[in-house]
Scaffold this motif. Structure first.
Motif, PDB file in Angstrom:
ATOM      1  N   ALA A  16       0.736  -1.242  -0.031  1.00 39.02           N
ATOM      2  CA  ALA A  16      -0.001   0.067  -0.039  1.00 39.02           C
ATOM      3  C   ALA A  16       0.920   1.040  -0.053  1.00 39.02           C
ATOM      4  O   ALA A  16       0.463   2.165  -0.711  1.00 39.02           O
ATOM      5  N   GLU A  17       2.238   1.014   0.549  1.00 40.29           N
ATOM      6  CA  GLU A  17       2.870   2.169   0.585  1.00 40.29           C
ATOM      7  C   GLU A  17       3.735   2.442  -0.698  1.00 40.29           C
ATOM      8  O   GLU A  17       3.784   3.524  -1.253  1.00 40.29           O
ATOM      9  N   ARG A  18       3.917   1.427  -1.368  1.00 43.62           N
ATOM     10  CA  ARG A  18       4.683   1.303  -2.714  1.00 43.62           C
ATOM     11  C   ARG A  18       4.527   0.117  -3.211  1.00 43.62           C
ATOM     12  O   ARG A  18       4.734  -1.084  -2.723  1.00 43.62           O
ATOM     13  N   PRO A  19       4.028  -0.040  -4.362  1.00 41.50           N
ATOM     14  CA  PRO A  19       3.958  -1.236  -5.162  1.00 41.50           C
ATOM     15  C   PRO A  19       5.122  -2.232  -5.115  1.00 41.50           C
ATOM     16  O   PRO A  19       6.102  -1.596  -5.849  1.00 41.50           O
ATOM     17  N   ILE A  20       4.558  -3.558  -4.771  1.00 38.56           N
ATOM     18  CA  ILE A  20       5.932  -4.395  -5.059  1.00 38.56           C
ATOM     19  C   ILE A  20       5.976  -5.235  -6.167  1.00 38.56           C
ATOM     20  O   ILE A  20       4.891  -5.745  -7.009  1.00 38.56           O
ATOM     21  N   ASP A  21       7.269  -5.314  -6.798  1.00 35.40           N
ATOM     22  CA  ASP A  21       7.323  -5.756  -8.140  1.00 35.40           C
ATOM     23  C   ASP A  21       7.800  -7.396  -7.990  1.00 35.40           C
ATOM     24  O   ASP A  21       7.422  -8.154  -9.016  1.00 35.40           O
ATOM     25  N   ALA A  22       8.273  -7.940  -7.040  1.00 31.98           N
ATOM     26  CA  ALA A  22       8.652  -9.059  -6.814  1.00 31.98           C
ATOM     27  C   ALA A  22       9.016  -9.246  -5.334  1.00 31.98           C
ATOM     28  O   ALA A  22       9.119  -8.501  -4.482  1.00 31.98           O
ATOM     29  N   ILE A  23       9.345 -10.856  -5.075  1.00 35.58           N
ATOM     30  CA  ILE A  23       9.279 -11.156  -3.614  1.00 35.58           C
ATOM     31  C   ILE A  23      10.652 -12.250  -3.590  1.00 35.58           C
ATOM     32  O   ILE A  23      10.816 -12.928  -4.437  1.00 35.58           O
ATOM     33  N   SER A  24      11.417 -12.090  -2.562  1.00 40.52           N
ATOM     34  CA  SER A  24      12.590 -12.746  -2.440  1.00 40.52           C
ATOM     35  C   SER A  24      12.429 -13.241  -0.828  1.00 40.52           C
ATOM     36  O   SER A  24      11.747 -12.487  -0.170  1.00 40.52           O
ATOM     37  N   VAL A  25      13.186 -14.356  -0.463  1.00 40.55           N
ATOM     38  CA  VAL A  25      13.255 -15.047   0.813  1.00 40.55           C
ATOM     39  C   VAL A  25      14.468 -15.132   1.215  1.00 40.55           C
ATOM     40  O   VAL A  25      15.537 -15.422   0.522  1.00 40.55           O
ATOM     41  N   THR A  26      14.865 -14.811   2.467  1.00 40.97           N
ATOM     42  CA  THR A  26      15.898 -15.147   3.135  1.00 40.97           C
ATOM     43  C   THR A  26      15.723 -15.636   4.464  1.00 40.97           C
ATOM     44  O   THR A  26      15.172 -14.972   5.141  1.00 40.97           O
ATOM     45  N   THR A  27      16.368 -16.834   5.128  1.00 39.80           N
ATOM     46  CA  THR A  27      16.230 -17.371   6.604  1.00 39.80           C
ATOM     47  C   THR A  27      17.399 -17.931   7.048  1.00 39.80           C
ATOM     48  O   THR A  27      18.487 -17.972   6.419  1.00 39.80           O
ATOM     49  N   HIS A  28      17.325 -17.993   8.551  1.00 43.23           N
ATOM     50  CA  HIS A  28      18.213 -18.918   9.158  1.00 43.23           C
ATOM     51  C   HIS A  28      18.396 -20.244   8.681  1.00 43.23           C
ATOM     52  O   HIS A  28      17.557 -20.580   7.797  1.00 43.23           O
ATOM     53  N   GLY A  29      19.453 -20.907   8.965  1.00 43.69           N
ATOM     54  CA  GLY A  29      19.756 -22.031   8.423  1.00 43.69           C
ATOM     55  C   GLY A  29      19.294 -22.992   9.573  1.00 43.69           C
ATOM     56  O   GLY A  29      18.463 -22.770  10.308  1.00 43.69           O
ATOM     57  N   ALA A  30      19.770 -24.421   9.453  1.00 42.10           N
ATOM     58  CA  ALA A  30      19.541 -25.559  10.255  1.00 42.10           C
ATOM     59  C   ALA A  30      18.122 -25.640  10.583  1.00 42.10           C
ATOM     60  O   ALA A  30      17.768 -25.910  11.537  1.00 42.10           O
ATOM     61  N   THR A  31      17.210 -25.913   9.496  1.00 35.46           N
ATOM     62  CA  THR A  31      16.080 -25.843   9.676  1.00 35.46           C
ATOM     63  C   THR A  31      15.385 -26.607   8.422  1.00 35.46           C
ATOM     64  O   THR A  31      15.750 -25.973   7.197  1.00 35.46           O
TER      65      THR A  31
END
Length: 458
Positions: free
Chosen positions: A63-78
């Motif tokens: 709503a603040e600014r249109p999103i063009d794509a999504i990326s993901v990053t997470t901790h490991g060991a899961t």
């Protein structure tokens, strides 16, 4: 694509950030605490609570600014174990749960060697292979329902795109599951019959597909919005430098874990007993690495993170050689067998003095890790510690090499994860940490190392 939404799930906090690729800057962020649910079969992560946070954050940021794509990053060991319907076959185990230690002796008989995988034997569930083995042996009926195994970042990209995958940086993160030299699963994966369960291996930058109709409805974003595969968080911090900086250099990625990765390092024999390992970067290359729980130590030892410290207090503590020696917490890092001790009266320290000693400790632990992996060249500090001049000054003294200040954002990994959408637009914002380092700081570093050596042999 210009505006990338980065979903960043750390052990302590979960975040959704917007990154402007043209400016290569983070422009907005939403954050929530990421706790562990105690109860049920074992302590686990509440993925449905995190999902609600993710979709609500995506809706608000869009709503603040249109999103063009999504990326993901997470901790490991899961690892995420799904049944044939795509639901969880078993809860997402908290890697600090000690349950897998009950089968440690049995697991040690089946796990591959450090020479094969570059993954040291770690306690609790810090080796994903140990998690899966424990789940298989402890809950055989539930494990029989497992149809697909995902690495953690790829679970969230699966929830968004409907496409199941595993990924190189997550598989190559002290899992026991991956041979980084052969670029294939380890011998244990085949010996246990697990290979058919793992979703296809993809690169972090692969475009998995578009946002599903269900995820679009939940988040208010348009169906079909591009979703990228995703990356392990420490490698997200490394990626912009890999794309733009000539080797040799090292990146110190700070968060709950401080992970040090060296590009163009001297060839040294890694010591698996001191939490050194081989990571795999986003390009698929092996990277000598070391780690310790620096963010956890800071949060434990400095409850008031808003303390301000003058250089006079810093210099006085360096001259006094008041020290914290390893290790906080115990059981991991470069000194896993030593018990933490203060060389001065801890209770007599002011808040500012305590902050200095803890920051010096974290810098010396970082310098030790750099030495253990043969790091050369510039040292780039990413994440929260990049905003701590006391830490940076002692790190400069201890290494004798240029120390560069990288991203100090609330989500230190968000820029690297945004690179997955378009690596050609990666830029590195760093500034050299300048100024003369007094000789007392170098003397402090030498004494800290000497005292640690005595502690190790005691």
């Amino acid at each position: 694509m210009k505006t990338i939404a980065v979903i960043d799930i750390g052990k302590t906090n979960a975040k959704v950030a917007l990154v402007d690729l043209d400016r290569f800057e983070e422009i907005a962020v939403r954050k929530t605490a990421n706790g562990v649910t105690v109860g049920g079969l074992y302590p686990h992560f509440d993925v449905e609570r995190l999902w609600r946070f993710i979709v609500e954050s995506l809706a608000a940021l869009n709503a603040e600014r249109p999103i063009d794509a999504i990326s993901v990053t997470t901790h490991g060991a899961t690892a995420v174990l799904l049944d044939r319907s795509g639901d969880l076959a078993l809860p997402l185990l908290d890697y600090e749960f000690t349950g897998p230690d009950a089968l440690a002796a049995d697991y040690d008989k089946v796990r591959p060697s450090f020479v094969e995988t570059g993954a040291a034997r770690l306690p609790m569930g810090l080796n994903i292979g140990a998690q899966i083995y424990w789940q298989e042996q402890t809950f055989p009926e539930l494990f029989a329902n497992v149809a697909t195994i995902l690495t953690y970042a790829q679970y969230w990209s699966y929830r968004l795109s409907g496409v199941a995958s595993t990924e190189l940086t997550s598989l190559g993160c002290h899992t026991d599951l991956w041979n980084p030299y052969a670029g294939d699963f380890s011998t244990m994966v085949d010996a246990r019959g697990w290979r058919p369960l793992f979703a296809p291996v993809r690169r972090a930058s692969d475009l998995l597909g578009g946002l599903t109709a269900h995820a679009a409805k939940e988040s208010g974003l348009p169906a079909g919005l591009p979703v990228f595969c995703g990356i392990h968080d420490s490698n997200a911090s490394l990626l912009p430098h890999v794309l733009t900086r000539p080797a040799p250099f090292a990146v110190v990625s700070t968060g709950t874990w401080v992970v040090i990765m060296a590009m163009g390092a001297d060839k040294v024999v890694l010591d698996e007993a001191r939490d050194t390992l081989i990571n795999v970067n986003a390009l698929g290359d092996p990277v000598p690495s070391a780690r310790f729980m620096g963010g956890r130590a800071f949060a434990t030892l400095i409850p008031d993170a808003a303390i301000t410290v003058s250089e006079d207090v810093e210099a006085a503590m360096a001259a006094r050689q008041c020290m914290l020696l390893p290790s906080v917490p115990e059981g991991s890092g470069p000194f896993p067998r030593t018990k933490a001790r203060w060389t001065c009266k801890e209770n007599a320290l002011t808040g500012a003095e305590r902050f200095v000693v803890v920051s010096f400790y974290l810098a010396m632990m970082s310098a030790t890790c750099l030495d253990l992996i043969g790091a050369r060249g510039e040292v780039v500090v990413e994440g929260p510690f990049a905003a701590n001049p006391t830490y940076l000054r002692m790190l400069s003294a201890a290494t004798g090499r240029p120390v560069l200040i990288g991203s100090q954002s609330a989500t230190g990994t968000s820029l690297g994860a945004a690179c997955l959408a378009d690596g050609s637009r990666a830029r590195v914002h760093t500034a050299e940490f300048g100024g003369n380092v007094p000789e007392t700081y170098r003397a402090y570093a030498e004494k800290w190392r000497a005292d640690c050596g005595r502690s190790e042999t005691a």
